[in-house]
Design a protein around this motif. Structure first.
Motif, PDB file in Angstrom:
ATOM      1  N   MET B 291       0.658  -1.401  -0.025  1.00  7.18           N
ATOM      2  CA  MET B 291      -0.040   0.143  -0.030  1.00  7.18           C
ATOM      3  C   MET B 291       0.775   1.337  -0.036  1.00  7.18           C
ATOM      4  O   MET B 291       0.543   2.339  -0.862  1.00  7.18           O
ATOM      5  CB  MET B 291      -0.855   0.104   1.103  1.00  7.18           C
ATOM      6  N   SER B 292       1.773   1.323   0.638  1.00  2.00           N
ATOM      7  CA  SER B 292       2.722   2.674   0.871  1.00  2.00           C
ATOM      8  C   SER B 292       3.415   2.699  -0.181  1.00  2.00           C
ATOM      9  O   SER B 292       3.768   3.761  -0.651  1.00  2.00           O
ATOM     10  CB  SER B 292       3.634   2.341   2.413  1.00  2.00           C
ATOM     11  N   VAL B 293       3.874   1.696  -1.091  1.00  2.00           N
ATOM     12  CA  VAL B 293       4.324   1.695  -2.429  1.00  2.00           C
ATOM     13  C   VAL B 293       3.200   2.270  -3.418  1.00  2.00           C
ATOM     14  O   VAL B 293       3.701   3.170  -4.212  1.00  2.00           O
ATOM     15  CB  VAL B 293       5.011   0.538  -2.935  1.00  2.00           C
ATOM     16  N   GLY B 314      14.093   1.053  -4.438  1.00  2.00           N
ATOM     17  CA  GLY B 314      13.681  -0.416  -3.913  1.00  2.00           C
ATOM     18  C   GLY B 314      14.439  -0.404  -2.429  1.00  2.00           C
ATOM     19  O   GLY B 314      13.892  -0.820  -1.645  1.00  2.00           O
ATOM     20  N   GLY B 315      15.822   0.082  -2.605  1.00  2.00           N
ATOM     21  CA  GLY B 315      16.393   0.170  -1.064  1.00  2.00           C
ATOM     22  C   GLY B 315      15.622   0.740  -0.006  1.00  2.00           C
ATOM     23  O   GLY B 315      15.610   0.545   1.147  1.00  2.00           O
ATOM     24  N   LEU B 316      15.293   1.855  -0.521  1.00  2.00           N
ATOM     25  CA  LEU B 316      14.399   2.780   0.538  1.00  2.00           C
ATOM     26  C   LEU B 316      13.182   2.238   1.026  1.00  2.00           C
ATOM     27  O   LEU B 316      13.182   1.868   2.268  1.00  2.00           O
ATOM     28  CB  LEU B 316      13.985   4.171  -0.246  1.00  2.00           C
ATOM     29  N   VAL B 317      12.533   1.398   0.249  1.00  2.00           N
ATOM     30  CA  VAL B 317      11.347   0.672   0.763  1.00  2.00           C
ATOM     31  C   VAL B 317      12.131  -0.364   1.907  1.00  2.00           C
ATOM     32  O   VAL B 317      11.171  -0.648   2.686  1.00  2.00           O
ATOM     33  CB  VAL B 317      10.671  -0.103  -0.472  1.00  2.00           C
ATOM     34  N   PRO B 393       6.919  -5.778  -2.896  1.00  2.00           N
ATOM     35  CA  PRO B 393       6.624  -4.334  -3.301  1.00  2.00           C
ATOM     36  C   PRO B 393       8.061  -3.746  -3.767  1.00  2.00           C
ATOM     37  O   PRO B 393       7.807  -2.709  -4.760  1.00  2.00           O
ATOM     38  CB  PRO B 393       6.403  -3.810  -1.979  1.00  2.00           C
ATOM     39  N   ALA B 394       9.090  -3.996  -3.174  1.00  2.00           N
ATOM     40  CA  ALA B 394      10.386  -3.149  -3.501  1.00  2.00           C
ATOM     41  C   ALA B 394      10.664  -3.708  -4.989  1.00  2.00           C
ATOM     42  O   ALA B 394      11.082  -2.766  -5.805  1.00  2.00           O
ATOM     43  CB  ALA B 394      11.506  -3.424  -2.705  1.00  2.00           C
ATOM     44  N   LEU B 395      10.342  -4.807  -5.467  1.00  2.00           N
ATOM     45  CA  LEU B 395      10.597  -5.257  -6.878  1.00  2.00           C
ATOM     46  C   LEU B 395       9.780  -4.543  -7.881  1.00  2.00           C
ATOM     47  O   LEU B 395      10.365  -4.288  -9.014  1.00  2.00           O
ATOM     48  CB  LEU B 395      10.596  -6.775  -6.903  1.00  2.00           C
TER      49      LEU B 395
END
Lengths: 410, 409
Positions: B291-293, B314-317, B393-395
């Motif tokens: 959701m946050s992404v 992605g790293g940030l997430v 989500p990061a991907l």
């Protein structure tokens, strides 16, 4: 007045507006529900088996003894009724089964070894309905009458004693005046039981043969009764209590085997705890989902309120959304549990930890059992607690000030 | 890196309620895991120790094949000299010789079949807790005396008390009739019904005479200082008896196979439950991070258009997730350890627990065992699964096109 279908439809559409979130939440609920029910099926199966094995050894649902017998299991504490009196009292009172027996400690000796055992002098015809012996797996033959001259012991005990079908063993016990009563018997059969320790500790004689050996006339030390359901032995207990006087003690099986009794009693409690724990783990995600769902449509809610939708309806709509989510998740979880338990019902082989299961008093094959009441418990708990958990986000949503909500920047 | 960290931290608190709810799920699971795991390890330790301290000890020397059926004629020849030799060789006092026979004991009024251990009175207290449990009378002291100590329930059933005589009948090593009159010098109360009702102990010297043992016995029992020292002791004993034919060394796992298996069976069902808890937390994290992404698509498009690499996003997430996971880990570990530690001091009992506890030689009041391992293992696993849940989500960010992303609302 046709508001409910509208609210349901609205909730349904909102649910699929963000299908990823809904699918993740549905998966979580399904996995949770599956785990609840699957675990319950395993535990129920194990305990059921333990109890049915255990009861068949104790055995019976209700027993009567001389009051002194339970602490002092000796032939000197017999049942104060003759066999004829017992027949008269219980002969046609409608128990599923009942039997009187001689149950005393004894020592059995082969030419090689000796072991302490429990001697059971039984009426084979009456016991057939409930003893733990698997009659299809008896090597040799089981006893066939109260005056059968043969002796039947467990296969494991025969191994230890280095004896077998057709060989002779000596049985020693205490006679009525504490003289030693002993006699040689021919082993006619070896029985197999689900739990190995049973095979080590019981020796069967015909009741009359045992009485002759112990020189006790037609005295018995134990009468056992079996009713319809081991979970509810009260009807049997009451019937037996009504038929006897103070000279004998009537006990339920839960009092005779307090370990199993305790397990049965605490079982439902542990099931409930398990369901609630899983729900709590789920609830964080559920509330989170609802909070997000409300948050991202604050302006819409404000608009609906401004257009005259009652706060109660907003609240209802969000609660319905939560219930739909849980309901579908539960349905999937129930289905998953059903398909995963069904193929296992023929038994899970745990023989690699057989000795360990024996410490629990369980046999090494686990037969999971799906009880409707457990499934209902899991579903009801999740729905009720889920309803309560969704009240807070729903309440907040219904209390928005329309103007503020509409003008809020998402 | 510092700016990424600050960015991640601030992003977390844009939606404080969501962050707290997700962290709450972690804390809840962590506290539960710490409590359950500590309780389990505490119980297993007690269960092993209490069971082994009754009879089996950590290690036994026996005749090959004796273990399964405990047959009379599978003997350890010259058992007392062997035990003395092992004590001298290993410089350890916690080694004792025993014999075991089954027979009928009779008092004036009653007879019962029991197991009779022949023991070395001077050394038995070092390997078994039965001598210490003698309540009435005293334990054995003379190795050749015709004396016996029996379980309290057996004494009650036999209607004897300290000072009375018992007749013991059985068969000797050669199959001949064995009989003796023994004086009851003490009774013990182990709390385990089977033992209090079915066991007696007599001096090994007298035992060997009564059962025509010719100096033989059935077991040499040894205790190691702790369970961890068992393998070392086992190999030393193995080396010491290497020259003797027909003797084998068994460790406690072979002597009490039920013990480890019961623990394994219990553990596997416990790990199923833990696994489910962890998976549910992972779902919760997945949901939150996805959701946050998704809700930041527009924003991410902007920073990408400005030149930020999708990899860094992605790293940030992942960093956000790690921070959240760390909060869950620390809070969960602290609260969990505090609760468990408090219960470890207080002890606690579940109603109806006594019956189950005695089945496994456990005390009715349980003290969970808080160690670093039992405190950190659960939260660490939750942390790892939290990170794994954020991978998807990061991907997703890698497929983001700046222009399209900026167009989305």
């Amino acid at each position: 007045m046709h508001i409910l279908p509208v609210l349901v439809q609205l909730a349904w559409r909102y649910l699929w507006r963000n299908h990823r979130r809904t699918i993740i939440m549905l998966s979580a609920v399904s996995v949770g529900a599956w785990a609840m029910i699957f675990m319950m099926a395993l535990s129920r199966g194990m305990v059921d088996q333990m109890i049915s094995d255990g009861i068949s050894v104790i055995p019976g649902h209700v027993q009567i003894h001389n009051p002194a017998f339970l602490d002092d299991p000796s032939i000197s504490n017999p049942i104060p009724y003759s066999q004829a009196e017992l027949e008269h009292k219980f002969g046609d009172s409608g128990f599923v089964a009942w039997a009187s027996r001689v149950r005393v400690p004894a020592v059995v000796m082969s030419e090689r070894e000796s072991r302490g055992v429990t001697l059971l002098g039984i009426d084979p015809a009456a016991e057939r309905k409930f003893t733990f012996v698997d009659y299809d797996r008896v090597d040799g033959r089981f006893l066939d009458a109260v005056d059968d001259n043969g002796l039947v012991m467990g296969a494991k005990l025969a191994d230890t004693l280095e004896t077998g079908v057709g060989k002779r063993v000596v049985l020693m016990s205490q006679g009525p005046d504490n003289d030693i009563a002993d006699r040689g018997f021919r082993v006619v059969g070896l029985f197999h039981a689900n739990v190995e320790s049973y095979e080590e500790s019981f020796v069967f004689l015909g009741r009359q043969t045992a009485q002759e050996m112990l020189r006790i006339g037609d005295e018995t030390t134990e009468v056992v009764f079996v009713g319809d359901d081991y979970r509810n032995v009260e009807p049997v207990y009451e019937k037996v209590t009504a038929a006897v006087d103070d000279s004998v003690a009537v006990s339920r099986w839960t009092e005779v085997d307090r370990y199993l009794g305790t397990i049965l009693k605490t079982m439902d409690g542990f099931m409930l705890i398990w369901v609630v724990v899983i729900f709590l783990a789920l609830s964080f995600g559920l509330v989170n989902t609802l909070v997000m769902a409300v948050f991202e449509r604050v302006r819409e809610i404000g608009l609906l309120l401004a257009l005259g939708m009652k706060p109660g309806m907003v609240l209802g709509q969000i609660v319905i959304e939560s219930m739909l989510l849980l309901g579908i998740g539960l349905l999937l979880g129930d289905l998953l549990a059903y398909v995963s338990v069904k193929p296992l019902e023929s038994g899970i082989d745990l023989s690699i930890v057989a000795k360990g299961m024996e410490m629990f008093g369980a046999s090494s094959i686990l037969y999971p059992k799906l009880y409707l009441k457990d499934v209902i418990l899991a579903n009801v708990v999740v729905l009720v607690l889920g309803f309560l958990a969704s009240l807070s986000p729903a309440w907040r949503a219904s209390r928005y000030e329309p103007v503020e909500a509409i003008t809020r920047v998402g | 890196m510092d700016i990424m960290l600050r960015l991640a931290w601030r992003n977390l608190w844009r939606q404080p309620r969501r962050t707290w709810l997700t962290t709450g799920a972690m804390v809840f699971s962590n506290v539960l895991l710490i409590f359950m795991i500590s309780l389990q390890f505490g119980m297993y330790g007690l269960m092993i120790d209490n069971t082994l301290r009754i009879f089996s000890g950590h290690i036994q020397v026996q005749a090959r094949g004796y273990k399964d059926d405990k047959k009379m004629r599978e003997i350890v020849p010259d058992v007392r000299p062997l035990a003395a030799e092992l004590r001298a060789d290993l410089g350890s006092e916690t080694i004792a010789a025993r014999g075991l026979a089954f027979g009928l004991v009779s008092s004036e009024e009653r007879s019962y079949g029991i197991g009779v251990y022949g023991v070395e009175p001077a050394f038995e207290p070092q390997v078994s807790n039965i001598p210490g449990l003698v309540g009435e009378g005293r334990y054995l002291d003379d190795i050749d005396a015709y004396e016996i100590v029996i379980g309290s329930a057996l004494a009650r059933n036999l209607r004897v008390s300290v000072g009375d005589e018992l007749t013991l009948l059985g068969s000797g090593l050669d199959g001949s009739f064995a009989a003796a009159v023994l004086r009851v010098v003490g009774t013990f109360d182990s709390g385990a019904r089977d033992i209090d009702r079915n066991i007696g102990e007599m001096p090994l010297g007298a035992f060997q005479e009564v059962f025509f043992m010719n100096g033989a016995g059935h077991q040499v029992v040894a205790m190691a200082p702790s369970l961890d020292d068992v393998p070392a002791l086992e190999s030393r004993i193995e080396a010491a008896i290497a020259g003797r034919n027909g003797l084998v060394v068994h460790d406690w796992d072979a002597l009490e196979p039920g013990l480890r298996q019961a623990i394994e069976a219990d553990m596997s069902s416990a790990f199923f439950m833990y696994g489910i808890l962890v998976i549910l937390v992972a779902f919760s994290v997945l949901n939150t991070q996805l959701m946050s992404v998704l809700e930041r698509t527009h924003e991410f498009g902007v920073v990408m258009a400005l030149g930020m690499k999708p990899g860094r996003l992605g790293g940030l997430v992942m960093l956000e997730t790690a921070l959240m996971g760390l909060m869950g880990l620390v809070l969960g570990a602290v609260i969990g350890a505090a609760i468990t530690h408090w219960l470890g001091i207080q002890g606690y009992s579940i109603p109806g627990m006594e019956e189950m506890a005695s089945q496994f030689n456990l005390p009715a009041r349980i003290y969970p065992d808080t160690t670093w391992l039992s405190t950190l293992i659960g939260p660490a696993v939750v942390f790892v699964f939290t990170l794994l849940a954020a991978v998807y989500p990061a991907l997703r960010l890698q497929r983001l096109h700046p222009v399209e992303a900026m167009r989305s609302a």
